[in-house]
Design a protein around this motif. Structure first.
Motif, PDB file in Angstrom:
ATOM      1  N   HIS A  82       0.817  -1.225   0.000  1.00  0.00           N
ATOM      2  CA  HIS A  82       0.000   0.000   0.000  1.00  0.00           C
ATOM      3  C   HIS A  82       0.848   1.271   0.000  1.00  0.00           C
ATOM      4  O   HIS A  82       0.418   2.306  -0.499  1.00  0.00           O
ATOM      5  CB  HIS A  82      -0.925   0.005   1.219  1.00  0.00           C
ATOM      6  N   ARG A  83       2.029   1.242   0.568  1.00  0.00           N
ATOM      7  CA  ARG A  83       2.963   2.364   0.637  1.00  0.00           C
ATOM      8  C   ARG A  83       2.328   3.604   1.282  1.00  0.00           C
ATOM      9  O   ARG A  83       2.210   4.670   0.679  1.00  0.00           O
ATOM     10  CB  ARG A  83       3.520   2.711  -0.747  1.00  0.00           C
ATOM     11  N   VAL A 102       5.253  -1.026  12.013  1.00  0.00           N
ATOM     12  CA  VAL A 102       4.970  -0.937  10.576  1.00  0.00           C
ATOM     13  C   VAL A 102       5.370   0.428  10.039  1.00  0.00           C
ATOM     14  O   VAL A 102       6.009   0.547   8.976  1.00  0.00           O
ATOM     15  CB  VAL A 102       3.479  -1.225  10.309  1.00  0.00           C
ATOM     16  N   ALA A 103       5.004   1.497  10.761  1.00  0.00           N
ATOM     17  CA  ALA A 103       5.355   2.838  10.310  1.00  0.00           C
ATOM     18  C   ALA A 103       6.860   3.008  10.183  1.00  0.00           C
ATOM     19  O   ALA A 103       7.346   3.712   9.298  1.00  0.00           O
ATOM     20  CB  ALA A 103       4.784   3.882  11.280  1.00  0.00           C
ATOM     21  N   ALA A 104       7.612   2.342  11.061  1.00  0.00           N
ATOM     22  CA  ALA A 104       9.062   2.495  11.067  1.00  0.00           C
ATOM     23  C   ALA A 104       9.779   1.604  10.067  1.00  0.00           C
ATOM     24  O   ALA A 104      10.882   1.929   9.626  1.00  0.00           O
ATOM     25  CB  ALA A 104       9.597   2.207  12.470  1.00  0.00           C
ATOM     26  N   LEU A 105       9.168   0.469   9.701  1.00  0.00           N
ATOM     27  CA  LEU A 105       9.907  -0.544   8.951  1.00  0.00           C
ATOM     28  C   LEU A 105       9.409  -0.797   7.536  1.00  0.00           C
ATOM     29  O   LEU A 105      10.129  -1.439   6.758  1.00  0.00           O
ATOM     30  CB  LEU A 105       9.885  -1.874   9.728  1.00  0.00           C
ATOM     31  N   TRP A 106       8.223  -0.343   7.176  1.00  0.00           N
ATOM     32  CA  TRP A 106       7.664  -0.789   5.895  1.00  0.00           C
ATOM     33  C   TRP A 106       8.500  -0.328   4.701  1.00  0.00           C
ATOM     34  O   TRP A 106       8.581  -1.021   3.683  1.00  0.00           O
ATOM     35  CB  TRP A 106       6.209  -0.339   5.732  1.00  0.00           C
ATOM     36  N   ASP A 107       9.145   0.807   4.809  1.00  0.00           N
ATOM     37  CA  ASP A 107       9.867   1.361   3.662  1.00  0.00           C
ATOM     38  C   ASP A 107      11.376   1.208   3.820  1.00  0.00           C
ATOM     39  O   ASP A 107      12.145   2.057   3.388  1.00  0.00           O
ATOM     40  CB  ASP A 107       9.512   2.846   3.493  1.00  0.00           C
ATOM     41  N   GLY A 108      11.795   0.124   4.457  1.00  0.00           N
ATOM     42  CA  GLY A 108      13.221  -0.102   4.636  1.00  0.00           C
ATOM     43  C   GLY A 108      13.569  -1.569   4.521  1.00  0.00           C
ATOM     44  O   GLY A 108      12.716  -2.413   4.231  1.00  0.00           O
ATOM     45  N   GLU A 109      14.824  -1.881   4.785  1.00  0.00           N
ATOM     46  CA  GLU A 109      15.320  -3.244   4.648  1.00  0.00           C
ATOM     47  C   GLU A 109      15.429  -3.975   5.984  1.00  0.00           C
ATOM     48  O   GLU A 109      15.722  -5.165   6.025  1.00  0.00           O
ATOM     49  CB  GLU A 109      16.709  -3.215   3.976  1.00  0.00           C
ATOM     50  N   GLN A 110      15.221  -3.280   7.093  1.00  0.00           N
ATOM     51  CA  GLN A 110      15.381  -3.919   8.392  1.00  0.00           C
ATOM     52  C   GLN A 110      14.220  -4.863   8.696  1.00  0.00           C
ATOM     53  O   GLN A 110      13.066  -4.555   8.385  1.00  0.00           O
ATOM     54  CB  GLN A 110      15.462  -2.856   9.491  1.00  0.00           C
ATOM     55  N   ASP A 111      14.536  -6.001   9.332  1.00  0.00           N
ATOM     56  CA  ASP A 111      13.463  -6.862   9.820  1.00  0.00           C
ATOM     57  C   ASP A 111      13.362  -6.713  11.337  1.00  0.00           C
ATOM     58  O   ASP A 111      14.184  -6.041  11.971  1.00  0.00           O
ATOM     59  CB  ASP A 111      13.651  -8.319   9.402  1.00  0.00           C
ATOM     60  N   ALA A 122      16.329   2.419  11.955  1.00  0.00           N
ATOM     61  CA  ALA A 122      17.026   3.399  11.121  1.00  0.00           C
ATOM     62  C   ALA A 122      16.277   4.729  11.049  1.00  0.00           C
ATOM     63  O   ALA A 122      16.885   5.788  10.982  1.00  0.00           O
ATOM     64  CB  ALA A 122      17.228   2.831   9.715  1.00  0.00           C
ATOM     65  N   GLY A 123      14.961   4.682  11.071  1.00  0.00           N
ATOM     66  CA  GLY A 123      14.198   5.921  10.972  1.00  0.00           C
ATOM     67  C   GLY A 123      12.821   5.658  10.408  1.00  0.00           C
ATOM     68  O   GLY A 123      12.628   4.741   9.621  1.00  0.00           O
ATOM     69  N   ARG A 124      11.840   6.482  10.793  1.00  0.00           N
ATOM     70  CA  ARG A 124      10.485   6.266  10.313  1.00  0.00           C
ATOM     71  C   ARG A 124      10.252   7.063   9.044  1.00  0.00           C
ATOM     72  O   ARG A 124      10.667   8.209   8.923  1.00  0.00           O
ATOM     73  CB  ARG A 124       9.470   6.672  11.388  1.00  0.00           C
TER      74      ARG A 124
END
Length: 374
Positions: A82-83, A102-111, A122-124
């Motif tokens: 959904h981005r 979810v807000a912090a991780l959806w747009d990154g590579e961290q699990d 890393a950052g939201r």
């Protein structure tokens, strides 16, 4: 170094709205949002319309109580598709914790496992709004989130300023339909946050102020909220108590009470609030000898008799919870005596909490508390 001279850092949401109907203000605050993801759980999805949210809206309404890693990853997958530029948590503490992550991780590579512990996020990359529908965890106020690891049955704990809400909305009308038993258990959980921070070895005068306010609000309003779910003043008082408890979790955190409660959630499947309600009287009395003045303050705020001796205080605190309608026997929730030793080892190993307790607690003493609660 202790008390007022000990350095601490206190985080709070950038904006707080509180009061009957306050949830209707979210739409105006989020007017520029283009893609919104609402994370809810069952009945709480029915409140989405009250939020008047703009843009392309996606609602996830199946977050389970005490979510585990697969449940979180399923929500994260939807978010990545959904981005969203705004994530909204709408529900109890588990929902709010999932929304933070979810807000912090959806747009990154961290699990999730990679960010476990303090300050690894890393950052939201999207804004976060938190709208609680229960008064217990205070998750909307803080920077921590917990998800169960299905392999170990332990909690994966994440702590980061990037999990902090941009706006938190405390609308007591959203809690009117919470059943009495849930109201009682979550309310005691809110109180436990305040009490455990108040009596903690890391206690701080600033946080003590919030803790006293929260405990006092529980003493005044919890019984009223249990007796009449539509008592909006009582519901508002409990939401504020929960929020204060959430503030206490940040720089101080909880102690043995929550450590003992976690195995009851992961092993028995008890809701977090109920597990803490069952344990609360036992740890309050256990810690009384080393925190007599503060324990006396707690007892006075809650109207508890027997504050002079731990056994009398235990009976009084147990009765307080029981009169609110909480089933306090672990055996009634499926616990078996032969499992208690393993649970005691597990609870004792949660050092991030046990090390905060003002009185050292051995594995044998943890087991004794479980046996007393059986």
């Amino acid at each position: 170094m202790n008390g007022m001279d000990r350095p601490i850092t206190l985080f709070q949401p950038r904006q707080l709205e509180i009061g009957a109907g306050a949830s209707g203000k979210l739409g105006d605050w989020a007017a520029d949002a283009e893609r919104v993801l609402v994370i809810a759980s069952g009945p709480t999805a029915g409140y989405v319309e009250r939020l008047s949210l703009p843009g392309a809206l996606r609602v996830i309404d199946d977050v389970p109580p005490e979510p585990d890693l697969p449940a979180f990853e399923a929500v994260l997958e939807v978010a990545r598709a959904h981005r969203p530029d705004l994530v909204v948590g709408l529900g109890g503490g588990s929902v709010l914790d999932v929304a933070k992550l979810v807000a912090a991780l959806w747009d990154g590579e961290q699990d999730l496992r990679a960010v476990a512990g303090p300050n690894k996020v890393a950052g939201r990359r999207s804004r976060l709004a938190q709208v609680p529908t229960t008064a217990g965890t205070g998750s909307e106020a803080g920077i921590r989130a917990l998800v169960t690891d299905p392999e170990t049955k332990a909690k994966i704990a994440v702590e980061s300023p990037h999990l902090l809400a941009d706006i938190a909305i405390l609308d007591p009308e959203l809690t009117h339909s919470v059943p009495p038993a849930v109201t009682a258990a979550t309310g005691i959980d809110a109180m436990a946050h305040c009490v455990e921070a108040f009596t903690n070895i890391r206690a701080h005068d600033l946080v003590d102020g919030y803790a006293r306010l929260g405990i006092g609000l529980v003493g005044r309003y919890l019984a009223r909220a249990v007796a009449d779910g539509t008592d909006t003043e009582a519901r508002a008082g409990m939401m504020l108590a929960s929020y204060y408890g959430g503030i206490c979790l940040g720089p101080v955190n909880t102690a043995a009470g929550h450590a003992l409660a976690y195995p009851l959630g992961t092993r028995l499947g008890l809701p977090h609030g109920l597990a803490n309600a069952i344990i609360f009287p036992h740890v309050l009395a256990f810690n009384q000898p080393v925190r007599p003045e503060k324990t006396a303050e707690v007892a006075e705020a809650l109207g508890l008799e027997g504050r002079g001796r731990p056994t009398r205080l235990l009976d009084a605190a147990h009765g307080f919870c029981q009169r609110l309608g909480v089933e306090m026997r672990l055996s009634a929730h499926g616990a078996k005596r032969d499992a208690l030793a393993e649970w005691a080892e597990e609870a004792h190993a949660i050092r991030r909490l046990m090390d905060n307790n003002p009185r050292e607690m051995s594995v044998a003493q943890v087991q004794e508390i479980y046996e007393a609660a059986l």
